[in-house]
Design a protein around this motif. Structure first.
Motif, mmCIF file in Angstrom:
data_model
loop_
_atom_site.group_PDB
_atom_site.id
_atom_site.type_symbol
_atom_site.label_atom_id
_atom_site.label_comp_id
_atom_site.label_asym_id
_atom_site.label_seq_id
_atom_site.Cartn_x
_atom_site.Cartn_y
_atom_site.Cartn_z
ATOM 1 N N HIS A 102 1.635 4.063 -12.816
ATOM 2 C CA HIS A 102 2.327 3.379 -11.720
ATOM 3 C C HIS A 102 2.771 2.041 -12.299
ATOM 4 N N ASP B 229 6.800 5.542 -7.523
ATOM 5 C CA ASP B 229 6.323 5.662 -8.905
ATOM 6 C C ASP B 229 6.016 4.305 -9.525
ATOM 7 N N ARG C 10 -3.042 10.513 -5.740
ATOM 8 C CA ARG C 10 -2.118 10.410 -6.866
ATOM 9 C C ARG C 10 -2.819 9.848 -8.094
ATOM 10 N N ASP C 11 -2.381 10.331 -9.251
ATOM 11 C CA ASP C 11 -2.863 9.769 -10.509
ATOM 12 C C ASP C 11 -1.659 9.549 -11.422
ATOM 13 N N SER D 43 3.774 1.566 -1.318
ATOM 14 C CA SER D 43 4.342 1.775 -2.658
ATOM 15 C C SER D 43 3.385 2.562 -3.541
ATOM 16 N N GLY D 44 2.090 2.343 -3.361
ATOM 17 C CA GLY D 44 1.118 3.139 -4.109
ATOM 18 C C GLY D 44 1.083 4.582 -3.669
ATOM 19 N N GLU D 45 1.270 4.805 -2.372
ATOM 20 C CA GLU D 45 1.236 6.164 -1.837
ATOM 21 C C GLU D 45 2.477 6.971 -2.199
ATOM 22 N N ILE E 50 -2.293 -1.200 -3.943
ATOM 23 C CA ILE E 50 -1.623 -0.062 -4.575
ATOM 24 C C ILE E 50 -2.639 1.016 -4.920
ATOM 25 N N ASP E 51 -3.755 0.612 -5.479
ATOM 26 C CA ASP E 51 -4.802 1.584 -5.830
ATOM 27 C C ASP E 51 -5.339 2.294 -4.591
ATOM 28 N N ARG F 4 0.840 -1.210 0.000
ATOM 29 C CA ARG F 4 0.000 0.000 0.000
ATOM 30 C C ARG F 4 0.872 1.256 0.000
ATOM 31 N N ARG G 33 -2.695 4.864 -3.640
ATOM 32 C CA ARG G 33 -2.692 6.003 -4.564
ATOM 33 C C ARG G 33 -3.894 6.904 -4.319
ATOM 34 N N THR H 161 6.076 -0.336 -8.430
ATOM 35 C CA THR H 161 6.238 -1.366 -7.412
ATOM 36 C C THR H 161 6.965 -2.560 -8.010
#
Length: 290
Positions: free
Chosen positions: A206, A173, A202-203, A168-170, A193-194, A166, A197, A175
């Protein structure tokens, strides 16, 4: 189209890297990934050499353990490699294997906090920003790179457990998932990850890299079974592949269908011929992968 790569494992002596990198380039392989496992081979030194010996090959480090590096120095190294070899250097960071970090006196009380702080500062430095921060582990006072990359260098995070995935999503860039990841594991990871983000607002892209254990040639299944056992797992459908190019390509496709942008074939630790392995990946598996 899913990118395909291979690992040069640090269980092979450093002097074999040149032949492997040049064979990968000549065969048309897209990516060669290196590890900085303790206490085998340096990630930065190996990547610099592999990049210098080739002209097109993308070279990734997956991963550099952040407890071993000051964030300013790591960012200087990444920026230098990107400027020397634009667009060819792929950078992955991780919180490190805690037993190894303990051996060198670098074990963090909160590895996730360290990784988050390192990612935030590093990504800002590689964007060319001047950074001041006073974190639990990362402290910078007006630091900016004199030679930042011409364009920001994507920073990947290695992830396994739910909290790290999680994160890595936050904060990253992309994973990097290790080779114990099945297609079902990957789908679950992508949901985390979603979530990360979304929580960070973030959008954009990824990129998801997945290692896949692979063995071919004599004794391939036995070697793969031993490799999977070293992960603390049992060989089961969806976890690695052993056999001919078609068998391995089908396993790659399953990971691609689950959401992998890059699949990196990881030879067994006892792979007898690393040069032949990268040629096999490029010349026999690659044409079968969409």
């Amino acid at each position: 189209m899913t990118s395909l790569g291979a690992v040069f494992r640090p269980q092979s002596p450093p002097e074999q890297l040149r032949a492997v990198a040049q064979a990968a380039e000549a065969a048309g392989l897209e990516q060669l990934w290196l590890w900085e496992d303790c206490f085998l081979e340096s990630g930065i030194a190996s990547a610099a050499a592999a990049l210098a010996w080739t002209e097109r090959l993308k070279v990734g480090i997956g991963l550099l353990p952040v407890p071993l590096r000051n964030v300013a120095l790591a960012s200087m190294e990444a920026a230098t490699l990107d400027r020397l070899f634009p667009g060819r250097f792929l950078l992955g960071m991780g919180h490190g294997v805690q037993s190894w970090m303990g051996q060198v006196g670098a074990r963090a009380e909160s590895p996730l906090t360290l990784l988050r702080e390192h990612l935030d500062a590093m990504r800002a430095l590689l964007r060319g920003e001047r950074v001041t921060c006073e974190g639990r582990y990362v402290r910078l006072d007006g630091v900016a790179l004199d030679w930042p990359p011409a364009a920001p260098v994507p920073v990947y995070a290695g992830a396994k457990g739910p909290r790290t995935v999680r994160l890595s999503g936050e904060a990253a860039d992309g994973t990097v998932f290790e080779a114990s990841t099945t297609p079902a594991d990957l789908r679950a990871g992508l949901r985390l990850i979603d979530e990360g983000r979304a929580a960070a607002g973030r959008d954009g892209d990824h990129h998801v890299v997945v290692y896949m254990a692979a063995a071919t040639g004599p004794g391939a299944e036995d070697r793969l079974r031993a490799e999977i056992a070293a992960f603390g797992e049992e060989l089961r459908p969806g976890l690695g592949a052993a056999g001919d190019a078609q068998t391995i390509a089908k396993a790659v496709e399953l990971l691609a269908d689950a959401g992998a942008d890059s699949v990196v074939l990881q030879p067994t630790a006892d792979e007898p011929d690393p040069v032949a392995f990268v040629r096999f990946v490029a010349e026999e598996v690659r044409p079968l992968v969409g």
